[in-house]
Design an enzyme around this catalytic site. Structure first.
Site, PDB file in Angstrom:
ATOM      1  N   ALA A  49       0.846  -1.196   0.000  1.00 53.18           N
ATOM      2  CA  ALA A  49       0.000   0.000   0.000  1.00 53.18           C
ATOM      3  C   ALA A  49       0.877   1.241   0.000  1.00 53.18           C
ATOM      4  O   ALA A  49       1.840   1.320   0.772  1.00 53.18           O
ATOM      5  CB  ALA A  49      -0.926   0.010   1.216  1.00 53.18           C
ATOM      6  N   CYS A  50       0.556   2.194  -0.852  1.00 48.74           N
ATOM      7  CA  CYS A  50       1.258   3.478  -0.930  1.00 48.74           C
ATOM      8  C   CYS A  50       2.760   3.227  -1.089  1.00 48.74           C
ATOM      9  O   CYS A  50       3.177   2.567  -2.024  1.00 48.74           O
ATOM     10  CB  CYS A  50       0.913   4.317   0.281  1.00 48.74           C
ATOM     11  SG  CYS A  50       1.294   6.083   0.107  1.00 48.74           S
TER      12      CYS A  50
END
Length: 560
Positions: free
Chosen positions: A295-296
């Protein structure tokens, strides 16, 4: 229910501050320089400026006579109270404010400044216009009503909250009542154990929640900028529990919160630590390959790891890769990036190297200014003008649980946004190996958010195109965090999908299909196809070489 997206309603990428701004920072001198440039331009063109001043004066005269010239945005909750429409004084103050806003925007649009200067001017004046809103004063009708209803106690409580935030919250209004949550008791509660620890991370394995489980495990890699438990908040929105209940073996990385001793940790350090965790997952489960989810910034990390493994001819250890709101193509077009010149980037690098880390509270301040009405002025009114406690909201508690970035990794991220290295083969070197994402022929599933101001959806889409293998991309109807935290129980969930990835995100969007519901079930069916055979569930965690060390959520997540 499926339908085509409505033509003409293409979602707009992030307009103002984004991930690059949070990493680089915004210097006050750059904002003041823009104001000086705008003022100088106005003085150099007095006739044009006078025309807009007269136009504003004419509108204010009509406002004083009681005319209603402008209608506030129906989605703008600042002026939802009917007093703004019905009371003559408040109606005039609102109309004067809207007239000022529209005339300033018109003046900038019609100025002879360059496109970049106009964009910078719009950015700065948008921040100023939000700050001087009449709703931010004690004359706010909600504040007046609360003052009378509480017998003046709201003002006393508001001053107390203001003083507390000045002392303990970096001068920003608190977004959440922190004492309502405790890690391991009210958030991050899923049962599991730490089965491996190195200097940079703890690896947690969770107890199964299904009668059968798939052979290949899922390794979730959160961003280094935040704590891991965004994937395990409350049971109702826990991604970890959703995966466990559907037969997946789940491991999660919990990054250590670095301090000045760890200033030399860079992207290569994180990739080496993650490779260790990957091998532990394989050793415990007996699986040849592992499904990765990032994520990210965690997505950037798993992409770098796969590029490193590919260069070593060991990519067979990865079965698939899921990317949630992750940037691999770092080109972002927004006014805030216009402030990120060479001098600003070098100043940001120098600042973090001098201190050893980039403080999480500094990034939090920039993130808050991405959406000032929602993340600053909304709480200014609630906490100070109304004297109320901020809400007890688990996502906001997680968001306020800041972490630091080591100086070397901060420098790597600054270079990532400056050079956009992953867009060409060998542009990024990790652990001594050049990275070529087109050779990473691993099936991938990417998720972006329509309203994401941190990693704009069109940049996430372009990032997907950099990857080799079979690629899937879905566009959730949410922002940065809600795109991840999107359980099937959410009645507002929907997304756009289109299996044909074209070179233009607009074309992909217009040819896509609108699907009601969460993207989680669609991802689940995709990941189950890549998770091997099902077998009887093994309840024991760890193995002889990697026995359980302590119960989840472990030690690193508690480090402030």
């Amino acid at each position: 229910m499926r339908e085509k997206p409505t033509p003409g309603l293409l979602p707009t990428p992030a307009t103002f501050i984004n991930a690059q701004s949070a990493i680089t920072g915004l210097r006050g001198r750059d904002l003041f320089s823009t104001l000086r440039s705008v003022a100088a331009h106005g003085l150099r063109h007095p006739v044009r400026s006078a025309r807009h001043v007269l136009a504003l004066g004419g509108q204010l005269g009509r406002v004083l006579l009681g005319e209603t010239l402008h209608t506030p945005n129906p989605k703008d909750n600042r002026f939802a109270d009917p007093t703004w429409r019905l009371n003559p004084f408040y109606r005039r103050s609102l109309q004067a404010y809207l007239s000022w806003q529209k005339q300033v925007k018109s003046w900038i649009d019609e100025s002879g400044m360059s496109d970049d200067d106009r964009a910078r001017a719009h950015f700065v004046f948008a921040l100023l216009n939000d700050a001087v809103s009449p709703s931010n004063t004690l004359l706010n009708p909600l504040a007046i009503k609360e003052l009378f209803n509480s017998g003046g106690n709201s003002l006393v409580r508001g001053l107390s909250h203001l003083f507390d935030d000045l002392m303990h919250n970096n001068g920003l209004p608190s977004q959440v009542t922190k004492h309502a949550f405790e890690i391991g008791k009210t958030v991050a509660t899923t049962a599991g154990s730490v089965v491996f620890r190195n200097e940079l991370l703890e690896l947690m394995q969770y107890k199964p929640m299904s009668e059968k489980q798939y052979a290949k495990p899922l390794l979730i890699v959160p961003p280094q900028i935040n704590k891991y438990y965004i994937f395990d908040l409350s049971p109702g929105n826990s991604f970890v529990q959703y995966a466990l209940k559907n037969g997946l073996q789940v491991f999660v990385v919990s990054w250590r919160n670095p301090d000045v001793r760890h200033r030399e940790w860079g992207l290569s350090s994180y990739v080496e630590a993650l490779e260790e965790a990957l091998n532990v997952c394989r050793a415990i489960t007996g699986a040849r390959d592992v499904n990765l989810m990032g994520a990210c910034a965690g997505g950037l990390t798993i992409a770098a790891l796969q590029g490193h493994l590919q260069a070593k001819r060991q990519l067979r250890r990865v079965s698939s890769a899921s990317y949630l709101v992750s940037l691999l193509d770092s080109q972002i077009d927004s006014p805030a990036t216009l402030f990120a010149d060479e001098q600003t980037l070098e100043a940001a690098k120098r600042h973090s190297y001098q201190r050893g880390v980039l403080e999480g509270r500094d990034m939090a301040k920039i993130f808050a200014w991405m959406r000032p009405n929602d993340l600053i002025w909304n709480y200014w009114v609630n906490n100070y003008l109304l004297g109320k406690e901020p809400p007890a909201f688990d996502i906001l508690y997680w968001n306020s649980d800041n972490t630091r970035l080591p100086a070397a990794f901060h420098g790597d991220l600054l270079d990532f946004f400056k050079h956009n290295p992953l867009t060409h083969p060998g542009g990024l070197e990790v652990c001594g190996t050049p990275i070529d994402l087109q050779k990473v022929n691993v099936d991938s599933f990417s998720v972006a958010g329509i309203n994401d101001h941190i990693t704009p959806w069109d940049a996430v889409y372009r990032s997907t195109l950099l990857l080799g293998g079979d690629r899937r991309f879905v566009l959730s109807n949410s922002g940065h965090i809600q795109s991840i935290l999107n359980p099937p129980s959410n009645p507002k969930s929907n997304y756009i999908e289109n299996p044909k990835l074209s070179g233009d995100p607009r074309a992909w969007y217009y040819d896509g299909t609108h699907v009601e519901g969460s993207w989680w079930p669609r991802w689940l069916s995709w990941i189950q196809e890549r998770s091997g055979t099902q077998r009887e569930t093994l309840m024991a965690l760890g193995n002889q070489n990697y026995p359980p060390m302590e119960a989840a959520p472990g030690t690193y997540v508690r480090v402030r």
